[in-house]
Scaffold this motif. Sequence first.
Motif, PDB file in Angstrom:
ATOM      1  N   ASP A 108      -1.725  -5.677   2.739  1.00 19.05           N
ATOM      2  CA  ASP A 108      -0.893  -5.111   1.693  1.00 19.05           C
ATOM      3  C   ASP A 108      -1.708  -3.464   1.574  1.00 19.05           C
ATOM      4  N   GLN A 109      -2.515  -3.921   2.291  1.00 17.67           N
ATOM      5  CA  GLN A 109      -3.236  -1.860   2.182  1.00 17.67           C
ATOM      6  C   GLN A 109      -2.508  -1.521   3.504  1.00 17.67           C
ATOM      7  N   HIS A 138       1.232  -0.065   2.183  1.00 19.22           N
ATOM      8  CA  HIS A 138       0.734   1.204   1.978  1.00 19.22           C
ATOM      9  C   HIS A 138       0.494   2.136   3.021  1.00 19.22           C
ATOM     10  N   ALA A 179       3.151   5.532   3.334  1.00 22.20           N
ATOM     11  CA  ALA A 179       2.470   6.988   3.091  1.00 22.20           C
ATOM     12  C   ALA A 179       2.908   7.830   4.258  1.00 22.20           C
TER      13      ALA A 179
END
Length: 292
Positions: A284-285, A288, A292
């Motif tokens: 999940d990190q 993201h 970005a």
Amino acid sequence: MAFFKRELSPVERFEAALKSKEAERQSLAGRLRVAETVFAEQRADTERLAVAGASNAKLERAEAKLRSVEDRAKTLRAALSEIDEQIVATERALADARSQREREALADNIEALASSIEQAVPGFAAGATALVRAVTRGGASVPEASKFAASVDAVRSEVLSAADLLCWELRSVAMRTRAGNANVALLAPPEATQPRIPEIERHLVYTLNPLLWREGSEVRKVPAFARVELPKTLLALALRDQHVDYLNARRVQTLMHVHGIGATSGDNLPDDTQFIDLDALAADQQAHVNVA
């Protein structure tokens, strides 16, 4: 000038008591043998008087003497039986005292080991700190030197926390040893550890929540409040979200006192819904980051 006698240890007191009781038994046994010999002779004399038709007065005197000798023999037998019981009890107490002395000596050695570790730790910490300063003192920034300094600092932190934990465990073992309920496994050969996957770098930390992650086809599960060697690829994430902490952290020291040194993987595991999936958090990190 006053002279003071050295106070005897429990082992010395029981040894002296046992020696005294054995000497007393030997004396009683000798007196009993004499009494039994006299009794046999007096019984033979009384029998001869009766067979020979001695007067009533002689027979009464002979019977009275025989009863007296017999009573004395009975008294000595009872005393001998009592001293035998006392000897058995003293031997048992002596064996217990010797066992306690051995436990005390072993506990002293264990505590001395903990003290020697504590005395050596500051020297190790100072040496590691000096090495890090020497590497980072120069003005030039060299990636290899910076990486080496970071590795030394991480090792220093891990060794200090492990030393603190080891000294605490050693003193706990010493206390249980003195009380006679130490874990026998202390003196047994260490159990074979599970083989590690060599290409995975790990760091020893303490879990604050139940965790799971995957290593190849294997799913690793660890309960809360346990020591675990977590892959370094997941360490920063687990630290960030406060799912783990270093062993030398103050709250970890408190938790280890409350929960012990920690369960091992597979002990009292919660159901699957309570585990925090570190791989899923990492994915999940990364998602993201990509967005970005």
